[in-house]
Design a protein around this motif. Structure first.
Motif, PDB file in Angstrom:
ATOM      1  N   ILE A 286      27.341 -40.564 -53.478  1.00 31.82           N
ATOM      2  CA  ILE A 286      28.097 -39.719 -52.542  1.00 31.82           C
ATOM      3  C   ILE A 286      29.228 -38.988 -53.270  1.00 31.82           C
ATOM      4  N   VAL A 287      29.979 -39.717 -54.079  1.00 33.95           N
ATOM      5  CA  VAL A 287      31.088 -39.101 -54.816  1.00 33.95           C
ATOM      6  C   VAL A 287      30.566 -38.066 -55.808  1.00 33.95           C
ATOM      7  N   ALA A 288      29.460 -38.390 -56.471  1.00 34.12           N
ATOM      8  CA  ALA A 288      28.892 -37.468 -57.457  1.00 34.12           C
ATOM      9  C   ALA A 288      28.421 -36.170 -56.808  1.00 34.12           C
ATOM     10  N   ARG A 289      27.738 -36.272 -55.681  1.00 33.47           N
ATOM     11  CA  ARG A 289      27.260 -35.063 -55.019  1.00 33.47           C
ATOM     12  C   ARG A 289      28.437 -34.237 -54.490  1.00 33.47           C
ATOM     13  N   HIS A 290      29.481 -34.901 -54.038  1.00 34.49           N
ATOM     14  CA  HIS A 290      30.664 -34.193 -53.552  1.00 34.49           C
ATOM     15  C   HIS A 290      31.263 -33.309 -54.630  1.00 34.49           C
ATOM     16  N   CYS A 291      31.241 -33.782 -55.881  1.00 31.68           N
ATOM     17  CA  CYS A 291      31.857 -32.989 -56.953  1.00 31.68           C
ATOM     18  C   CYS A 291      30.832 -32.199 -57.761  1.00 31.68           C
ATOM     19  N   GLY A 292      29.597 -32.097 -57.260  1.00 38.51           N
ATOM     20  CA  GLY A 292      28.626 -31.186 -57.845  1.00 38.51           C
ATOM     21  C   GLY A 292      27.758 -31.746 -58.950  1.00 38.51           C
ATOM     22  N   LEU A 293      27.784 -33.047 -59.183  1.00 35.38           N
ATOM     23  CA  LEU A 293      26.896 -33.646 -60.175  1.00 35.38           C
ATOM     24  C   LEU A 293      25.487 -33.785 -59.597  1.00 35.38           C
ATOM     25  N   ARG A 294      24.488 -33.524 -60.424  1.00 32.16           N
ATOM     26  CA  ARG A 294      23.113 -33.852 -60.048  1.00 32.16           C
ATOM     27  C   ARG A 294      22.918 -35.353 -60.240  1.00 32.16           C
ATOM     28  N   VAL A 295      22.135 -35.975 -59.355  1.00 36.20           N
ATOM     29  CA  VAL A 295      22.006 -37.434 -59.378  1.00 36.20           C
ATOM     30  C   VAL A 295      20.536 -37.834 -59.410  1.00 36.20           C
ATOM     31  N   VAL A 296      20.225 -38.802 -60.266  1.00 35.47           N
ATOM     32  CA  VAL A 296      18.922 -39.436 -60.285  1.00 35.47           C
ATOM     33  C   VAL A 296      19.161 -40.932 -60.409  1.00 35.47           C
ATOM     34  N   GLY A 297      18.300 -41.736 -59.790  1.00 36.12           N
ATOM     35  CA  GLY A 297      18.548 -43.174 -59.795  1.00 36.12           C
ATOM     36  C   GLY A 297      17.293 -43.991 -59.996  1.00 36.12           C
ATOM     37  N   CYS A 298      17.472 -45.168 -60.590  1.00 40.61           N
ATOM     38  CA  CYS A 298      16.363 -46.091 -60.802  1.00 40.61           C
ATOM     39  C   CYS A 298      16.839 -47.509 -60.504  1.00 40.61           C
ATOM     40  N   ALA A 299      16.146 -48.182 -59.606  1.00 41.57           N
ATOM     41  CA  ALA A 299      16.457 -49.572 -59.267  1.00 41.57           C
ATOM     42  C   ALA A 299      15.476 -50.496 -59.959  1.00 41.57           C
ATOM     43  N   VAL A 300      15.999 -51.569 -60.542  1.00 41.78           N
ATOM     44  CA  VAL A 300      15.163 -52.625 -61.106  1.00 41.78           C
ATOM     45  C   VAL A 300      14.962 -53.671 -60.014  1.00 41.78           C
ATOM     46  N   ILE A 301      13.735 -53.907 -59.634  1.00 39.76           N
ATOM     47  CA  ILE A 301      13.437 -54.885 -58.591  1.00 39.76           C
ATOM     48  C   ILE A 301      13.535 -56.285 -59.191  1.00 39.76           C
ATOM     49  N   THR A 302      14.426 -57.093 -58.642  1.00 41.17           N
ATOM     50  CA  THR A 302      14.664 -58.428 -59.186  1.00 41.17           C
ATOM     51  C   THR A 302      14.113 -59.541 -58.304  1.00 41.17           C
ATOM     52  N   ASN A 303      13.775 -59.227 -57.066  1.00 46.20           N
ATOM     53  CA  ASN A 303      13.302 -60.258 -56.140  1.00 46.20           C
ATOM     54  C   ASN A 303      12.724 -59.587 -54.900  1.00 46.20           C
ATOM     55  N   LEU A 304      11.978 -60.353 -54.126  1.00 46.31           N
ATOM     56  CA  LEU A 304      11.583 -59.905 -52.800  1.00 46.31           C
ATOM     57  C   LEU A 304      12.687 -60.278 -51.823  1.00 46.31           C
ATOM     58  N   GLY A 305      12.877 -59.457 -50.799  1.00 44.27           N
ATOM     59  CA  GLY A 305      13.882 -59.749 -49.795  1.00 44.27           C
ATOM     60  C   GLY A 305      13.642 -61.110 -49.156  1.00 44.27           C
ATOM     61  N   VAL A 306      14.708 -61.725 -48.697  1.00 45.82           N
ATOM     62  CA  VAL A 306      14.620 -63.050 -48.087  1.00 45.82           C
ATOM     63  C   VAL A 306      13.604 -63.022 -46.937  1.00 45.82           C
ATOM     64  N   GLY A 307      12.701 -63.991 -46.954  1.00 51.35           N
ATOM     65  CA  GLY A 307      11.672 -64.064 -45.930  1.00 51.35           C
ATOM     66  C   GLY A 307      10.375 -63.409 -46.324  1.00 51.35           C
ATOM     67  N   LEU A 308      10.398 -62.623 -47.419  1.00 50.12           N
ATOM     68  CA  LEU A 308       9.182 -61.945 -47.874  1.00 50.12           C
ATOM     69  C   LEU A 308       8.484 -62.688 -49.005  1.00 50.12           C
ATOM     70  N   GLY A 309       9.189 -63.632 -49.615  1.00 52.77           N
ATOM     71  CA  GLY A 309       8.616 -64.378 -50.733  1.00 52.77           C
ATOM     72  C   GLY A 309       9.047 -65.825 -50.695  1.00 52.77           C
ATOM     73  N   ASP A 310       8.588 -66.575 -51.680  1.00 50.84           N
ATOM     74  CA  ASP A 310       8.932 -67.990 -51.759  1.00 50.84           C
ATOM     75  C   ASP A 310      10.235 -68.184 -52.529  1.00 50.84           C
ATOM     76  N   GLY A 311      10.961 -69.226 -52.178  1.00 50.08           N
ATOM     77  CA  GLY A 311      12.139 -69.606 -52.945  1.00 50.08           C
ATOM     78  C   GLY A 311      13.393 -68.863 -52.527  1.00 50.08           C
ATOM     79  N   PRO A 312      14.550 -69.383 -52.964  1.00 55.31           N
ATOM     80  CA  PRO A 312      15.838 -68.778 -52.622  1.00 55.31           C
ATOM     81  C   PRO A 312      16.126 -67.546 -53.476  1.00 55.31           C
ATOM     82  N   VAL A 313      17.080 -66.757 -53.032  1.00 63.83           N
ATOM     83  CA  VAL A 313      17.554 -65.587 -53.787  1.00 63.83           C
ATOM     84  C   VAL A 313      18.998 -65.858 -54.184  1.00 63.83           C
ATOM     85  N   ASP A 314      19.305 -65.704 -55.480  1.00 68.37           N
ATOM     86  CA  ASP A 314      20.680 -65.909 -55.922  1.00 68.37           C
ATOM     87  C   ASP A 314      21.000 -64.953 -57.073  1.00 68.37           C
TER      88      ASP A 314
END
Length: 277
Positions: free
Chosen positions: A215-243
Motif C-alpha cells: 500500500i505504501v509503495a503504490r502510494h508513492c509510485g513504486l511498482r510492486v511484485v510479490g512472492c510468498a513462500v508457502i510454509t504450511n497448510l492453514g489450520v484445519g487443512l493439514g495434519d499437525g500444529p502450526v508454529d
C-alpha cells in the motif's frame, strides 16, 4: 523528513551507488541477501526512522549491492503490525527506498496455504491482496509529496512484473503458482473457522505482513511484485500444529528456489526493457 534523511544516509554510505530495485525479505528468507554481490551492510539502527524488528528470522539490516545485474537495496527483515509500534517505521523504510532511487519493490514473505494442493515449499506469486489487518498504513494526514489522498489499488501487484516472474520461473523449472494473499493481524495463528472464512473471501494464502508495504509503495509510485513462500497448510487443512519454528524451517528450505527466481527475475528486467526500447 525522516525518509529523506534515511535515503541520504543510504546514498552517502556507497558513493556513486543508486539502487533501482528494493527487496523486502520475510521470515526465514534473509539468507537470500547473502547472494548480493559487492554487498555493503547497514544495520537499521544506522538509518533514521527505520524499523527495528523484534521477531526471530528478521535480522534488521539493509544490504546494498547487485543481484541479477541490478543495483538493489535489500531489507533483511521487516516489522509487523502485531509488534505494536504502528506503521511509521515501515512507511519511512519504503519511502526512503523510493527517494534513494528505487522504481520497483519486490516483496517476499512466508505464508500459510489455503489450498490443499499447494503445500509447503511451493512459491506463490501474489496477484492481489485482502487487507484483514483492521488498519491501513496511510491513515492520518496525507503526505502529498509522496502520493494522493485516495490512491488506487487496481493492479497493485503489477501484472507485467508478475508475468515476467512467471516466465522466469518456467525457464528455471521452478514450480510457481499464483494467488491472492490475505494479511491477518497475528501474532496468533488463524483458527480453523477463520481459515474457512478466508477461503470463502477468495484468499489463497494467509500471512501477517506484506500488504502494508504494498500500500505504501503504490502510494508513492513504486511498482510492486510479490512472492510468498508457502510454509504450511492453514489450520484445519493439514495434519499437525502450526508454529513459528515450522515457518522458519520451511522458509529456509525453499529459500534456494526463491533466490534463483529473484535472480532470474532481476536479470529479466534488463532483457524485457531491451525488447521494449
Amino acid at each position: 523528513m525522516t525518509a529523506a534523511r534515511a535515503a541520504a544516509e543510504i546514498l552517502h554510505r556507497v558513493p556513486g551507488f543508486r539502487p533501482r530495485v528494493g527487496i523486502v525479505l520475510g521470515s526465514g528468507l534473509g539468507g537470500v541477501a547473502d547472494r548480493i554481490e559487492g554487498a555493503t551492510v547497514m544495520p537499521y539502527g544506522d538509518l533514521p526512522g527505520f524499523p527495528l524488528p523484534s521477531v526471530e528470522g528478521h535480522m534488521g539490516r539493509l544490504v546494498l549491492g547487485h543481484l541479477g545485474g541490478q543495483p538493489v537495496a535489500c531489507m533483511q527483515g521487516r516489522v509487523h503490525a502485531y509488534e505494536g509500534n504502528g506503521f511509521d517505521a515501515l512507511k519511512t523504510a519504503v519511502r526512503a527506498l523510493k527517494l534513494a532511487g528505487c522504481d520497483t519493490l519486490v516483496l517476499t514473505c512466508a505464508a500459510g496455504s489455503l489450498r490443499v494442493e499447494v503445500g509447503p515449499g511451493r512459491l506463490m506469486a501474489i496477484s492481489d491482496h485482502i487487507n484483514m489487518l483492521g488498519a491501513n498504513p496511510l491513515t492520518g494526514p496525507n503526505e502529498d509529496s509522496f502520493g494522493p489522498r485516495f490512491p488506487s489499488m487496481t493492479d497493485a501487484w503489477d501484472p507485467a512484473l508478475r508475468a515476467l516472474m512467471r516466465r522466469r520461473a518456467l525457464e528455471l523449472n521452478i514450480d510457481l503458482v499464483e494467488g491472492v494473499y490475505a494479511a491477518y493481524p497475528g501474532p496468533s495463528f488463524e483458527t480453523p473457522a477463520e481459515v474457512r472464512m478466508l477461503k470463502v473471501l477468495g484468499a489463497d494464502a494467509v500471512g501477517m505482513s506484506t500488504v502494508p508495504e504494498c500500500i505504501v509503495a503504490r502510494h508513492c509510485g513504486l511498482r510492486v511484485v510479490g512472492c510468498a513462500v508457502i510454509t504450511n497448510l492453514g489450520v484445519g487443512l493439514g495434519d499437525g500444529p502450526v508454529d513459528h519454528d515450522q515457518t522458519l524451517r520451511a522458509a529456509s528450505a525453499a529459500a534456494s528456489d526463491l533466490e534463483r527466481l529473484l535472480t532470474g527475475f532481476l536479470d529479466g528486467l534488463n532483457i524485457d526493457e531491451g525488447r521494449r526500447s
